[in-house]
Design a protein around this motif. Structure first.
Motif, PDB file in Angstrom:
ATOM      1  N   ALA A  12       0.841  -1.204   0.000  1.00 35.81           N
ATOM      2  CA  ALA A  12       0.000   0.000   0.000  1.00 35.81           C
ATOM      3  C   ALA A  12       0.874   1.251   0.000  1.00 35.81           C
ATOM      4  CB  ALA A  12      -0.937  -0.007   1.212  1.00 35.81           C
ATOM      5  N   PHE A  13       1.922   1.234   0.827  1.00 40.09           N
ATOM      6  CA  PHE A  13       2.818   2.378   0.886  1.00 40.09           C
ATOM      7  C   PHE A  13       3.514   2.589  -0.455  1.00 40.09           C
ATOM      8  CE2 PHE A  13       6.978   4.305   1.558  1.00 40.09           C
ATOM      9  CZ  PHE A  13       6.602   5.476   2.193  1.00 40.09           C
ATOM     10  N   SER A  14       4.016   1.516  -1.051  1.00 39.29           N
ATOM     11  CA  SER A  14       4.695   1.620  -2.352  1.00 39.29           C
ATOM     12  C   SER A  14       3.765   2.206  -3.401  1.00 39.29           C
ATOM     13  CB  SER A  14       5.185   0.247  -2.807  1.00 39.29           C
ATOM     14  OG  SER A  14       6.169  -0.234  -1.939  1.00 39.29           O
ATOM     15  N   HIS A  15       2.530   1.777  -3.379  1.00 38.31           N
ATOM     16  CA  HIS A  15       1.534   2.280  -4.335  1.00 38.31           C
ATOM     17  C   HIS A  15       1.302   3.784  -4.133  1.00 38.31           C
ATOM     18  CE1 HIS A  15      -1.998   2.255  -6.909  1.00 38.31           C
ATOM     19  NE2 HIS A  15      -2.676   2.839  -5.940  1.00 38.31           N
ATOM     20  N   ILE A  16       1.117   4.196  -2.884  1.00 36.18           N
ATOM     21  CA  ILE A  16       0.887   5.617  -2.583  1.00 36.18           C
ATOM     22  C   ILE A  16       2.118   6.435  -2.959  1.00 36.18           C
ATOM     23  CG2 ILE A  16       0.589   7.278  -0.695  1.00 36.18           C
ATOM     24  CD1 ILE A  16      -1.295   5.206   0.592  1.00 36.18           C
ATOM     25  N   TYR A  17       3.293   5.935  -2.609  1.00 40.61           N
ATOM     26  CA  TYR A  17       4.525   6.654  -2.925  1.00 40.61           C
ATOM     27  C   TYR A  17       4.684   6.828  -4.430  1.00 40.61           C
ATOM     28  CZ  TYR A  17       9.392   8.108  -2.703  1.00 40.61           C
ATOM     29  OH  TYR A  17      10.557   8.825  -2.812  1.00 40.61           O
ATOM     30  N   ARG A  18       4.513   5.749  -5.147  1.00 35.94           N
ATOM     31  CA  ARG A  18       4.677   5.778  -6.605  1.00 35.94           C
ATOM     32  C   ARG A  18       3.655   6.716  -7.266  1.00 35.94           C
ATOM     33  NH1 ARG A  18       4.633   0.760  -6.947  1.00 35.94           N
ATOM     34  NH2 ARG A  18       2.415   0.483  -7.301  1.00 35.94           N
ATOM     35  N   GLY A  22       5.430  12.503  -6.902  1.00 38.63           N
ATOM     36  CA  GLY A  22       5.647  13.637  -7.812  1.00 38.63           C
ATOM     37  C   GLY A  22       4.693  14.786  -7.534  1.00 38.63           C
ATOM     38  N   TRP A  23       3.431  14.435  -7.303  1.00 37.60           N
ATOM     39  CA  TRP A  23       2.433  15.463  -7.004  1.00 37.60           C
ATOM     40  C   TRP A  23       2.803  16.198  -5.707  1.00 37.60           C
ATOM     41  CZ3 TRP A  23      -0.447  15.479  -2.503  1.00 37.60           C
ATOM     42  CH2 TRP A  23      -1.364  16.536  -2.399  1.00 37.60           C
ATOM     43  N   PHE A  46       6.512  11.161   3.723  1.00 37.80           N
ATOM     44  CA  PHE A  46       6.345   9.738   3.477  1.00 37.80           C
ATOM     45  C   PHE A  46       6.914   8.903   4.626  1.00 37.80           C
ATOM     46  CE2 PHE A  46       5.502  11.085  -0.899  1.00 37.80           C
ATOM     47  CZ  PHE A  46       4.356  10.336  -1.142  1.00 37.80           C
ATOM     48  N   THR A  47       7.940   9.408   5.293  1.00 43.55           N
ATOM     49  CA  THR A  47       8.466   8.705   6.461  1.00 43.55           C
ATOM     50  C   THR A  47       7.407   8.678   7.557  1.00 43.55           C
ATOM     51  OG1 THR A  47      10.722   9.348   5.923  1.00 43.55           O
ATOM     52  CG2 THR A  47      10.303   8.708   8.207  1.00 43.55           C
TER      53      THR A  47
END
Length: 173
Positions: A12-18, A22-23, A46-47
């Motif tokens: 879930a975190f990887s998805h949100i980060y990806r 940029g936004w 993000f941390t």
């Protein structure tokens, strides 16, 4: 102590980060006007999301990210204001009394700790603490000024003193 996120949290975190890094970076850049500062605050945001284990249940990731980032941005601006005020006070001192760079860094860290402690207090507790510490008012006078009982003044002071103890560096306790 930091524990590794579960696989589902990690996904879930990887998805949100990806999808949103940029936004968020551009959003912070517009607010700060500084690409490197925006990158630092985006990383901090993000941390916080990762350490709060909040990524899994977010329905509106951008709203959550912007709230966390905005809180970090407010703290960033508050620290800059403290630094400006400290440097202005320092500049008004005779050169012989000027502290060393190490002492300046220690004083800035102390100011950050005091500021963070004051921000954790309720408005009334902050007022009570500042009136007692800066103005030297007795509890009865503080109570009269704020229209609260002396017992409540003592309660607010106890809260403030507890926060002061938490703000002390580990080696000072």
């Amino acid at each position: 102590m930091f524990t590794a996120p579960s696989p589902s949290t990690h996904d879930a975190f990887s998805h949100i980060y990806r999808d949103h890094h940029g936004w968020l970076l551009n959003w912070l850049w517009r607010k700060l006007g500084c690409r490197s500062g925006a990158a630092d605050l985006a990383q901090d945001t993000f941390t916080r999301v990762l350490t709060a284990d909040a990524a899994g249940g977010l329905r509106e990731p951008r709203a959550y990210l912007s709230r966390v980032a905005n809180n970090l941005l407010v703290n960033h601006w508050r620290h800059l204001g403290l630094e400006r005020e400290y440097l202005a006070a320092l500049a008004s001192q005779p050169e012989l009394l000027a502290p060393s760079p190490e002492e300046q860094a220690m004083m800035m860290e102390t100011l950050y700790r005091i500021d963070a402690m004051l921000q954790r207090l309720s408005d009334k507790a902050r007022q009570v603490f500042l009136m007692a510490q800066l103005e030297g008012l007795p509890y009865a006078d503080i109570g009269s000024r704020l229209s609260i009982s002396e017992r409540m003044v003592k309660k607010y002071m106890a809260q403030a003193m507890f926060e002061c103890a938490l703000a002390l560096p580990a080696d000072a306790a």
